[in-house]
Scaffold this active site. Sequence first.
Site, PDB file in Angstrom:
ATOM      1  N   TRP A   1     -15.895  45.711 -23.451  1.00  0.00           N
ATOM      2  CA  TRP A   1     -14.656  45.579 -24.229  1.00  0.00           C
ATOM      3  C   TRP A   1     -14.547  44.486 -25.114  1.00  0.00           C
ATOM      4  O   TRP A   1     -13.729  44.102 -26.018  1.00  0.00           O
ATOM      5  CB  TRP A   1     -13.683  45.778 -23.165  1.00  0.00           C
ATOM      6  N   ASP A   2     -15.276  43.366 -24.832  1.00  0.00           N
ATOM      7  CA  ASP A   2     -15.583  42.046 -25.575  1.00  0.00           C
ATOM      8  C   ASP A   2     -15.519  42.379 -27.149  1.00  0.00           C
ATOM      9  O   ASP A   2     -14.888  41.885 -28.091  1.00  0.00           O
ATOM     10  CB  ASP A   2     -16.459  41.320 -25.347  1.00  0.00           C
TER      11      ASP A   2
ATOM     12  N   GLU B   1     -11.694  40.693 -12.583  1.00  0.00           N
ATOM     13  CA  GLU B   1     -12.984  40.947 -11.725  1.00  0.00           C
ATOM     14  C   GLU B   1     -13.039  40.538 -10.494  1.00  0.00           C
ATOM     15  O   GLU B   1     -13.872  40.562  -9.652  1.00  0.00           O
ATOM     16  CB  GLU B   1     -14.322  40.946 -12.599  1.00  0.00           C
TER      17      GLU B   1
ATOM     18  N   LYS C   1      -9.596  35.135 -11.917  1.00  0.00           N
ATOM     19  CA  LYS C   1     -10.952  34.903 -12.951  1.00  0.00           C
ATOM     20  C   LYS C   1     -10.447  34.629 -14.448  1.00  0.00           C
ATOM     21  O   LYS C   1     -11.217  33.730 -14.802  1.00  0.00           O
ATOM     22  CB  LYS C   1     -11.857  36.082 -12.679  1.00  0.00           C
ATOM     23  N   GLN C   2      -9.676  35.542 -15.234  1.00  0.00           N
ATOM     24  CA  GLN C   2      -9.478  35.553 -16.503  1.00  0.00           C
ATOM     25  C   GLN C   2      -8.132  36.228 -16.842  1.00  0.00           C
ATOM     26  O   GLN C   2      -7.352  36.662 -15.933  1.00  0.00           O
ATOM     27  CB  GLN C   2     -10.494  36.316 -16.977  1.00  0.00           C
TER      28      GLN C   2
END
Length: 1078
Positions: free
Chosen positions: A478-479, A607, A676-677
């Site tokens: 998806w980046d 994740e 995580k993000q």
Amino acid sequence: MAANSSFFLADNCAPHNQSFIQFCIHAASKKKGRIALMCLANLFLLFSFHLLYARFCSGFPYVVPSTARSTNQIFHTNLEQLVNSPENKQIFSQLKFSDQAFYDPHDNVVGTTEFPVFNQYQRQPYVANGYIGSRIPNLGQGFTYDQLTNSSTANDDDLLNGWPLFNKRYSGAFVAGFYDLQKNTTGTNFAELLENGYESVIAAVPQWTALSLSVEILGKKYTLDPSLEHEAIGDITNYVQNMSLSDGIVTTQFTWLNTFDVKYEILAHRENINLGLVNMQVYNPGNESVQVIVSDVLDFNSSQRCQLNQISHDKNGIYVTFHPQGLSYIDGAIYSTLSANGQITREQTNETVFQNVELTIEPHSCVQVAKYVGIATTDLDPDSFKTADDVLKFARKVSQNKKHGDATQLVNSHRSAWSKIIQDAPLVTFPSDSLLNLGARASIFHLLANTRPNAEGVTGALGVSGLSSDSYGGMVFWDTDLWMLNGILPFAPDHIKSFINYRVHLHQQAIDNVPRGYQGAVYPWTSGRFGNCTGTGPCLDYEYHINMAVAMASWQLYISGAADDTFLESVAYPIINDAASFLAEYVVHYNDTLGKYTTKNLTDPDEFANHVDNGAYTNTGIVLVMRWAQIAGSILGKQVPKIYHDIETAMFLPTAENTQNITLEYSGMNSSVGIKQADVIMMTYPLENELIDQDQAYINMEFYSMKQVGYGPAMTFPIFSIVASNLAFTGCASQSYLHKAIQPFLRGPFAQFAEQNNDDYLTNGGTHPAFPFLTAHGGFLQAILQGLTGMRFDYTFENNKLQRLLKLDPIALPCLGEGVRFDSIKYDNHTLSMAINETHFTIKNKGKTTPNARNYVTILLAERNAMHGKYTINDEDEQSFPLFETSESFPDSISECNKAGFFNITEGAYGDVSISINDGDNTTSWQAKYNDTTGKVLVDLKSFRNISSGTFIWGDKPPKRVKVSKYSGSSFTAVTDFFAQVDFGNELFNEYKYANPEGKLHNQSDVFEEVYSGDVKISAPFDPEEYFQVWVPTRHNITEVAVNLQTRFLLIEVDEIHNTEAIDGDYGGAKLAEVVFY
């Protein structure tokens, strides 16, 4: 002069002016009268030319050999001045791997004068054009694996790339879409899926840049081959390597063996995408002729995951043909033609082919050798390239095509092609912040260099690290669809069409991936050549939000005006509708108890939390996919299932059961999470607060800011900056997050983002960072454009008609001085420029990009703007509007935001930036890295101020003691004066030696006078009940300090912490959430 201009005269390889004098004398001594006369007659003109040309870093300045250096130091001095200039050091003192790095903003060139004895990925530039790419090692050409440094902390893990390959890093060459087929990878997500289908990761092709130089001196052979030990290479001095951010040319120059001046120039041609050039020039400044051997090498051993087909030569050049591993029906070919003034010989072994030329370099003369490389694969044109011979024939034709001219003409045509993309003016400028300025320009370059317009099929694929690395196996995540696409779409919409073409290419496979009995299409988490569900790329029970990103990409292109209704019908609608169909049938379920639609067993972007229910970001994205499908269907006159509307209007969103109403990342999430993000925060951007209101969005930002782990990836804080720009009504967190998004992650000397803020696998949470991390470059561009201007591609939809709007919400930027300027923004077939200064936002419609475009664009100013509403801006018209200004979090403060600068003297925790100390936001903080040493911060109030008190808000880790000291002297007037001339008990002064030429150091105690010292009392004791709630703390540990003093500079020192046990695994020192002086 253009960037990267050679110190050699292009046509005849004449030397620079100092050796030119020697050449004239040498010619006269041999009675070459006419030559000498011509030389002397033009000497004055040539010298004047070089004085003009000597603007430091006008391309690649000539460095005089140390053994024969003239008293005239024009070039060397100016480059040294650039490296050590305050403006340059202000950038690179903040970045790792940047001791001798430089950036010339005039010519848009980055580089270094430090020779990296050991090849490391962070120190390497690359060339790329969207089809071919190659990482360039320290010697400016060739192949090598990364090499372990002689640092005491170096370990073998430093040499490895990350998941899923875990292979040794190397200076590889790559071709877009050249994916292999292999049974498995070292790492997976769901290993059991390997039984259902093989993996497909990027294959590295044989390195095409190798052009080595050998010489024998006193019976010992030396060769410029980066894979050799340093003793076999020989001494390298006067080193400079640079990369143009305007045309991508990488130039490397040095003095070799104190005997030769060597220059390599490499490019991947911007227009002729199959063509690479390696141009070498060697100058002999001595008084004796020297024999050298130049070797053009194609070595199959420099490839990865390829199978050799043929390696050989013909009467004109050398070549190699190959397949990606496991795919005999896909071919690749590299053909190299050598241009040199000498007899070329050719030879080969089983896996290597050479063409060599032995040259004699006369005294005070130079030789030039150019290598023209044609590179092609079946994937570029499958209908034409049906056999290996077809591919080789085309590569040979590219290599030997006389139409491209000599090396100089090729460089010129390459630069001309680049100039058509980026045009004359910089696309982004931060006049008052050189780090943001470099980060913005570098990010645009890196994304443009790794993409090309309208690429078809699998060659439209763009992996996380582009065309110079196999990080993440070169696979597509998806980046690409969300992070990179939204970053570069406003600047180069034709380039991002390639991303969508790749997804279209795999759309039938996405349909086939759907379980039997269900409709629609589902893309795997990772994609290579085939797009099937694999161990690394599961389709089910994992990150379903990949399908939203793919759908959103085509929708964004459409509403931006870069695509029309034909595109909507043939491309966007099938992707969006198939995503909606799959999500509605397979992923979403109606919950009778809740009366809402829910999801199960998935992973949101965070994740760290797998197999959860009701991921907030995923559920919100599903709502938008349902809406897009309905709107697109209405525009096209198509019937869509009623379930789309039902899901859109009744999707469940998990929230905390308290008055703050924080959105839970997933059902059942508790307060102990480490994220995580960016995840829930992305409900505000890019999902535009779907399912939540402004208040809930703001409290989400505050809560999840405190829950991000310290070792998360580099795309997280660009989102926080965007969201703070959109939501914050006090302080300047939008700008502190912007610095947090770049400073810890950008690597010098070539301005490439790393995935992690700490590259050490042993201390960063166990990640071998992807590099370069194009995801972060895309995220950073969104932070500065979509964040600071609030730009969104928006629309209204009435009576089955979609009306495009450019939504804008520009904010005041107190920490960024003169603000920011954007040129050549593409919207609705027009080119726009936008600027934020100290008082206003200005937008100009610079005209159409296509003849059939309307004569205007329509913008919508956000509701909080004083001039909220729709405006029509006609072609060539310009309008200005007020900015939304946040208020002060601490009225009467003399230190909040732009009123003061806070600079950490001692190290902070990984990822922290000291601007967080005074950004008016208690949920951001700077933490001392260690608990067993004193943390120190210098405060610059920017003028002499009266100070009556101070407030320290400590957050969850207050220190045991705090001390405040003032500077009473007058000799230090800038922060760098302190950093360079004061011994603070660490080695900081060594990093600022350039600002202390006399080398005199002062003790800290002789410079600062203590004005306050005391123990820190716990004013807000730990409350277990509060801690276990999903809740933004409303109580803070605060220390109030009463003083009566006058100064400009203050020193804050903190010692130890109260915690006897680590909180959430955090073993660092004290946290400064906010420090306020009055």
